[in-house]
Design an enzyme around this catalytic site. Sequence first.
Site, mmCIF file in Angstrom:
data_model
loop_
_atom_site.group_PDB
_atom_site.id
_atom_site.type_symbol
_atom_site.label_atom_id
_atom_site.label_comp_id
_atom_site.label_asym_id
_atom_site.label_seq_id
_atom_site.Cartn_x
_atom_site.Cartn_y
_atom_site.Cartn_z
ATOM 1 N N TYR A 168 -0.167 -0.275 10.675
ATOM 2 C CA TYR A 168 -0.532 -0.616 9.299
ATOM 3 C C TYR A 168 0.624 -0.306 8.359
ATOM 4 O O TYR A 168 1.004 -1.127 7.515
ATOM 5 C CB TYR A 168 -1.771 0.164 8.877
ATOM 6 C CG TYR A 168 -2.176 -0.066 7.437
ATOM 7 C CD1 TYR A 168 -2.625 -1.317 7.025
ATOM 8 C CD2 TYR A 168 -2.111 0.960 6.491
ATOM 9 C CE1 TYR A 168 -3.000 -1.543 5.704
ATOM 10 C CE2 TYR A 168 -2.484 0.742 5.177
ATOM 11 C CZ TYR A 168 -2.923 -0.506 4.785
ATOM 12 O OH TYR A 168 -3.290 -0.731 3.476
ATOM 13 N N SER A 204 0.838 -1.192 0.000
ATOM 14 C CA SER A 204 0.000 0.000 0.000
ATOM 15 C C SER A 204 0.872 1.240 0.000
ATOM 16 O O SER A 204 2.019 1.214 0.465
ATOM 17 C CB SER A 204 -0.894 0.020 1.253
ATOM 18 O OG SER A 204 -1.504 1.278 1.441
#
Length: 333
Positions: free
Chosen positions: A192, A166
């Site tokens: 994350y 990501s």
Amino acid sequence: MKSYVIGQTTNQASIHSGFGPHTTAQEALGNRNLDGKVALVTGGYSGIGLETSRVLAAAGATVIVPARTPDKAKVAVAGMPRLELETLDLMDPVSIDGFAERFLATGRPLDILINSAGIMAAPLTRDDRGYESQFATNHLGHFQLTARLWPALKQAKNARVVAVSSRGHRLSGVDLDDPNYDRRMYDKWKAYGQSKSANVLFAVELDKRGRSEGVRAFSVHPGLVLTDLSRHLTEEETGRPKQMNDEKEKPAPDPDADQFKSVEQGAATSVWCATSTQLDGMGGVYCEDVDISEAVPADSEKGTGVRPWAIDPDIAQRLWELSEKLVGFKFSI
């Protein structure tokens, strides 16, 4: 220590693929025929993973979709040709081993492995080993799965592994001394970001170790796509994820943050990395918008590009060794 055939490192720079942010997965695949190929897509029954599975299966590949919730998956993939459902929980090492053993018992090669499943910005949760859930699911689970499936990847002779990362990797590198937040304060966005940096680093090291066996690895940013991945987010966060610093929280430096993609566009880079002949002989790179992304400085405020901590070969090797220790399994390359 075993030595590895390094070969020429692929440049982390655009190859001018002719595609872009609006390219769909079907367009990225083109007329490629995948008859006889075997692909495995984790998370392949929801969001970007589901579209990835659909496009690969429609092109002739047999697609295995391991699911933590098989009943939900069965409804999602109903009617898809050449698609096989299995059971897998990436936070459960016993489940991972069981799935891998069942697949290896079929004797089939694995031509394409797309590690697409993941969680994002989850509250602090730990698995039975005490490992933080985002690091355990997004990185360690896929590390163990790939390690266990290595004989089938090697058997394919010309396999590709795609780690779905990501743009969020820019929020944090990997803390090799405390990856599971045992001693530092938990921050869901930094956790994350750490897991997504780990995905990129995994592809760097896997490609280095696997290329002599014909296995090439890539990491991808699929784009900003509203899927079930955002289930832990507030309405405000769904519009623009936040980046934390020591003083206050501020909007992430992302000029393209509002340029959301469709699911069809979001699956494009994964499909391209898994199948495109444009990438023959290449690997170990981070891709986005259906091209190899540029490397940018650590302090870059661009939304695009890969940060140096995610492609550092020394960090990649150290993370690999730490991951082997944490999952209790040596990657037998």
